[in-house]
Design an enzyme around this catalytic site. Structure first.
Site, PDB file in Angstrom:
ATOM      1  N   CYS A  11       0.645  -1.624   0.293  1.00 51.62           N
ATOM      2  CA  CYS A  11      -0.208  -0.529  -0.725  1.00 51.62           C
ATOM      3  C   CYS A  11       0.522   0.990   0.016  1.00 51.62           C
ATOM      4  O   CYS A  11       0.305   2.055  -0.576  1.00 51.62           O
ATOM      5  CB  CYS A  11      -0.883  -0.240   1.040  1.00 51.62           C
ATOM      6  SG  CYS A  11      -1.437  -1.314   1.565  1.00 51.62           S
ATOM      7  N   HIS A  52      -3.155   7.323   3.877  1.00 50.21           N
ATOM      8  CA  HIS A  52      -3.563   5.437   2.721  1.00 50.21           C
ATOM      9  C   HIS A  52      -5.074   5.655   3.391  1.00 50.21           C
ATOM     10  O   HIS A  52      -5.173   5.479   4.485  1.00 50.21           O
ATOM     11  CB  HIS A  52      -2.749   4.280   3.406  1.00 50.21           C
ATOM     12  CG  HIS A  52      -3.499   2.925   3.048  1.00 50.21           C
ATOM     13  ND1 HIS A  52      -4.477   2.862   1.698  1.00 50.21           N
ATOM     14  CD2 HIS A  52      -3.150   1.618   3.278  1.00 50.21           C
ATOM     15  CE1 HIS A  52      -4.203   1.416   2.053  1.00 50.21           C
ATOM     16  NE2 HIS A  52      -4.022   1.133   2.325  1.00 50.21           N
ATOM     17  N   ASN A  78     -10.140  -0.438   0.622  1.00 47.06           N
ATOM     18  CA  ASN A  78      -9.289  -0.457   0.414  1.00 47.06           C
ATOM     19  C   ASN A  78      -7.980  -0.014  -0.957  1.00 47.06           C
ATOM     20  O   ASN A  78      -8.553  -1.823  -1.230  1.00 47.06           O
ATOM     21  CB  ASN A  78      -8.545  -0.674   1.639  1.00 47.06           C
ATOM     22  CG  ASN A  78      -6.419  -0.816   1.522  1.00 47.06           C
ATOM     23  OD1 ASN A  78      -6.360  -0.498   0.544  1.00 47.06           O
ATOM     24  ND2 ASN A  78      -5.846  -2.038   3.195  1.00 47.06           N
TER      25      ASN A  78
HETATM   26  N1  ACO Z   1     -18.874  -9.172   9.742  1.00 43.20           N
HETATM   27  C1  ACO Z   1     -19.620  -9.405   9.804  1.00 43.20           C
HETATM   28  N2  ACO Z   1     -18.635  -9.846  11.593  1.00 43.20           N
HETATM   29  C2  ACO Z   1     -17.367 -10.225  10.273  1.00 43.20           C
HETATM   30  C3  ACO Z   1     -16.905  -9.903   9.595  1.00 43.20           C
HETATM   31  C4  ACO Z   1     -17.731  -9.244   8.563  1.00 43.20           C
HETATM   32  N3  ACO Z   1     -17.324  -8.418   7.609  1.00 43.20           N
HETATM   33  N4  ACO Z   1     -15.211  -9.768   9.393  1.00 43.20           N
HETATM   34  C5  ACO Z   1     -15.040 -10.599  10.589  1.00 43.20           C
HETATM   35  N5  ACO Z   1     -15.957 -10.445  11.486  1.00 43.20           N
HETATM   36  C6  ACO Z   1     -16.491 -10.672  12.994  1.00 43.20           C
HETATM   37  C7  ACO Z   1     -15.593 -11.562  12.853  1.00 43.20           C
HETATM   38  O1  ACO Z   1     -15.365 -12.578  12.927  1.00 43.20           O
HETATM   39  C8  ACO Z   1     -15.032 -11.617  14.661  1.00 43.20           C
HETATM   40  O2  ACO Z   1     -16.793 -12.192  15.398  1.00 43.20           O
HETATM   41  P1  ACO Z   1     -16.397 -13.007  16.484  1.00 43.20           P
HETATM   42  O3  ACO Z   1     -15.750 -12.468  17.738  1.00 43.20           O
HETATM   43  O4  ACO Z   1     -17.299 -14.039  17.028  1.00 43.20           O
HETATM   44  O5  ACO Z   1     -14.774 -13.646  16.573  1.00 43.20           O
HETATM   45  C9  ACO Z   1     -16.180  -9.443  15.185  1.00 43.20           C
HETATM   46  O6  ACO Z   1     -16.899 -10.199  13.716  1.00 43.20           O
HETATM   47  C10 ACO Z   1     -14.905  -9.205  15.079  1.00 43.20           C
HETATM   48  O7  ACO Z   1     -14.471  -9.038  14.595  1.00 43.20           O
HETATM   49  P2  ACO Z   1     -13.154  -8.298  14.917  1.00 43.20           P
HETATM   50  O8  ACO Z   1     -11.004  -8.633  14.193  1.00 43.20           O
HETATM   51  O9  ACO Z   1     -12.974  -8.003  16.345  1.00 43.20           O
HETATM   52  O10 ACO Z   1     -13.428  -6.442  14.718  1.00 43.20           O
HETATM   53  P3  ACO Z   1     -12.219  -5.880  14.396  1.00 43.20           P
HETATM   54  O11 ACO Z   1     -13.252  -4.317  15.450  1.00 43.20           O
HETATM   55  O12 ACO Z   1     -10.921  -5.442  15.086  1.00 43.20           O
HETATM   56  O13 ACO Z   1     -12.189  -4.993  12.990  1.00 43.20           O
HETATM   57  C11 ACO Z   1     -11.214  -5.008  10.817  1.00 43.20           C
HETATM   58  C12 ACO Z   1     -11.665  -6.247  12.319  1.00 43.20           C
HETATM   59  C13 ACO Z   1     -11.669  -4.344  10.079  1.00 43.20           C
HETATM   60  C14 ACO Z   1     -10.300  -6.302   9.372  1.00 43.20           C
HETATM   61  C15 ACO Z   1      -9.366  -4.414  11.440  1.00 43.20           C
HETATM   62  O14 ACO Z   1      -9.400  -5.117  12.132  1.00 43.20           O
HETATM   63  C16 ACO Z   1      -9.032  -3.892  10.690  1.00 43.20           C
HETATM   64  O15 ACO Z   1      -9.165  -2.787   9.986  1.00 43.20           O
HETATM   65  N6  ACO Z   1      -7.607  -3.678  10.297  1.00 43.20           N
HETATM   66  C17 ACO Z   1      -6.847  -3.693   9.681  1.00 43.20           C
HETATM   67  C18 ACO Z   1      -7.581  -3.645   8.126  1.00 43.20           C
HETATM   68  C19 ACO Z   1      -5.847  -3.659   7.308  1.00 43.20           C
HETATM   69  O16 ACO Z   1      -6.297  -2.344   7.036  1.00 43.20           O
HETATM   70  N7  ACO Z   1      -5.921  -4.510   6.179  1.00 43.20           N
HETATM   71  C20 ACO Z   1      -4.435  -3.765   5.430  1.00 43.20           C
HETATM   72  C21 ACO Z   1      -3.296  -3.973   4.944  1.00 43.20           C
HETATM   73  S1  ACO Z   1      -2.353  -3.030   3.514  1.00 43.20           S
HETATM   74  C22 ACO Z   1      -2.632  -4.650   2.663  1.00 43.20           C
HETATM   75  O17 ACO Z   1      -3.199  -5.201   2.620  1.00 43.20           O
HETATM   76  C23 ACO Z   1      -1.716  -4.447   1.450  1.00 43.20           C
END
Ligand code: ACO
Length: 320
Positions: free
Chosen positions: A110, A245, A275
């Site tokens: 990214c 980003h 993203n």
């Molecule tokens: N819809 C519904 N529920 C979901 C989804 C979804 N799409 N995805 C996960 N859940 C559930 C999980 O299974 C979990 O359930 P559980 O509690 O029963 O186990 C619950 O939602 C909470 O999950 P968390 O991971 O705690 O949710 P969080 O608030 O941390 O958000 C997220 C997750 C959005 C992925 C966050 O951690 C995030 O944005 N991280 C950064 C990701 C990022 O920026 N990546 C970019 C990387 S750069 C690149 O790839 C090149």
């Protein structure tokens, strides 16, 4: 002498997929995705090639900069993966615009567009090129695991481009890596046809520890902002526009609060695109440039984080 941004362009796939569309085949909802990420919809490639988007955004940026193909001294494409391993997307762009300039792809996830800006700076400040075309292009929909609701809902496809010309604009930069091969990774298909390859094949998809990425991102973006300002002898308050980003609106907001940045200066468009990896800051730049947001002399601060784990920031004065 370094560069200024002379023109911008972008191109997005026609198909738009809303959160509700995803909820048709995934156990998710608009409410979950929007409140956790700020994303409402994203563009997704169907039968277009990624190269088609990259070429279109490049042509739009050249037109905006009023630069002809033979003036371009270097073509850089920030991407994690083009349509083909070879030729590169940068070469496909060169062919389409009729340029014989050196052309290559650069993968810094990214942060790719920021890495390209620094390569461009090296070429321009050492006299190897006067004009550099940078294109960010990503087909994230072809890389994610569509059965993993925790990651596939986050991403979108698209391309953005900028033309950098020799002149005054770039003020400072920092590029950084916190080596970590687990938190974000996507195996490739290397060796799949080799009878000598005994390694089990991993699924060709993004594997991501969302929580770890979140923690890394909030701090990395803040530290990059502080360091790039220090290198330019500026305070964060003296920056006119922040172009972060667009990975997650909550990450941007947490970083903004922690490092006390004025909310009105932080540009966002994640709700419409998700993203788009290396493409995200370039499309953001193009969108706000076309709205006339930037005035001559405004200081723009680009900041990003991504797989690697890479991070970086660049400050450029708007001197178009
Ligand atoms: N819809 C519904 N529920 C979901 C989804 C979804 N799409 N995805 C996960 N859940 C559930 C999980 O299974 C979990 O359930 P559980 O509690 O029963 O186990 C619950 O939602 C909470 O999950 P968390 O991971 O705690 O949710 P969080 O608030 O941390 O958000 C997220 C997750 C959005 C992925 C966050 O951690 C995030 O944005 N991280 C950064 C990701 C990022 O920026 N990546 C970019 C990387 S750069 C690149 O790839 C090149």
């Amino acid at each position: 002498m370094s560069f200024y941004i002379a023109g911008t362009g972008s191109a997005l796939p026609e198909k738009v997929v809303s959160n509700d569309d995803l909820a048709q085949f995934l156990d998710t909802s608009d409410e979950w995705i929007y409140t956790r990420t700020g994303i409402k919809r994203r563009h997704v490639l169907t039968d277009e090639r990624l190269a088609d988007l990259a070429i279109l955004s490049a042509k739009r940026a050249l037109e905006d900069a009023q630069v002809s193909a033979d003036e371009v001294g270097l073509i850089l494409c920030a991407t994690m993966r083009g349509d083909t391993f070879t030729p590169s997307l940068a070469c496909a762009i060169g062919e389409a615009i009729g340029s014989h300039a050196p052309a290559f792809d650069l993968n810094a996830a990214c942060v790719g567009a920021l890495y390209c800006m620094e390569v461009a700076d090296a070429f321009i400040s050492t006299g190897r090129a006067d004009t550099v075309l940078i294109v960010g292009a990503e087909a994230m929909s072809k890389l994610v695991d569509w059965e993993d609701r925790a990651s596939c809902v986050l991403f979108g496809d698209g391309s953005g481009a900028m033309v950098l010309k020799k002149g005054t604009g770039r003020l400072s930069a920092i590029l950084s890596t916190d080596p970590d091969t687990h938190t974000i990774r996507m195996p490739n298909i290397e060796g799949i046809n080799s009878p000598y390859n005994k390694n089990p094949q991993e699924k060709l998809a993004m594997h991501m520890d969302g929580g770890e990425v979140y923690k890394f991102a909030v701090n990395a973006m803040g530290h990059c902002i502080e360091e790039v300002c220090r290198r330019a002898n500026l305070t964060p308050a003296e920056i006119d526009w922040y172009l972060p980003h667009q990975a997650n609106a909550r990450i941007i907001e947490a970083s903004r609060k922690k490092f006390k940045i004025d909310k009105s200066k932080v540009l966002l468009n994640i709700s419409e695109y998700g993203n788009m990896s290396a493409t995200s800051v370039v499309v953001l730049l193009d969108e706000y440039a076309r709205k006339g947001t930037f005035k001559k002399g405004d200081r723009l601060l680009f900041v990003a984080f991504g797989g690697g784990l890479t991070s970086g920031a660049v400050i450029v004065e708007w001197n178009k």
